[in-house]
Design a protein around this motif. Structure first.
Motif, mmCIF file in Angstrom:
data_model
loop_
_atom_site.group_PDB
_atom_site.id
_atom_site.type_symbol
_atom_site.label_atom_id
_atom_site.label_comp_id
_atom_site.label_asym_id
_atom_site.label_seq_id
_atom_site.Cartn_x
_atom_site.Cartn_y
_atom_site.Cartn_z
ATOM 1 N N LEU A 10 3.759 6.104 -5.662
ATOM 2 C CA LEU A 10 3.602 6.279 -7.102
ATOM 3 C C LEU A 10 2.581 7.357 -7.452
ATOM 4 N N GLU A 32 3.881 1.535 -1.159
ATOM 5 C CA GLU A 32 4.508 1.679 -2.478
ATOM 6 C C GLU A 32 3.551 2.339 -3.470
ATOM 7 N N CYS A 33 2.289 1.968 -3.404
ATOM 8 C CA CYS A 33 1.291 2.565 -4.302
ATOM 9 C C CYS A 33 1.151 4.054 -4.040
ATOM 10 N N ARG A 34 1.161 4.433 -2.790
ATOM 11 C CA ARG A 34 1.045 5.859 -2.443
ATOM 12 C C ARG A 34 2.235 6.653 -2.950
ATOM 13 N N MET A 61 0.833 -1.189 0.000
ATOM 14 C CA MET A 61 0.000 0.000 0.000
ATOM 15 C C MET A 61 0.877 1.253 0.000
#
Length: 63
Positions: free
Chosen positions: A7, A3-5, A1
């Motif tokens: 990006l 890592e997604c933030r 999660m």
């Protein structure tokens, strides 16, 4: 999660929004063009039918 933030930067969000907007415009244009072509075909068929009917009547009945 997390890592997604990472990006979801302003730059990446802008790139995604631009890509989605372009895809929507392309799809909308295609749909519009298809509907216009269908309407033209329908009108052409109606005109042909009218002309055929008049030719047939004119050929049978002197005017």
């Amino acid at each position: 999660m997390l890592e997604c933030r990472k990006l979801l930067t302003d730059s990446n969000i802008e790139r995604i929004a631009t890509a989605v907007s372009t895809a929507c415009e392309t799809d909308r244009d295609t749909t519009f063009i298809k509907s216009i072509k269908a309407a033209i075909q329908e009108a052409d068929t109606a005109i042909e039918n009218l002309c055929s009917g008049k030719r047939w009547r004119w050929g049978r009945t002197p005017i």
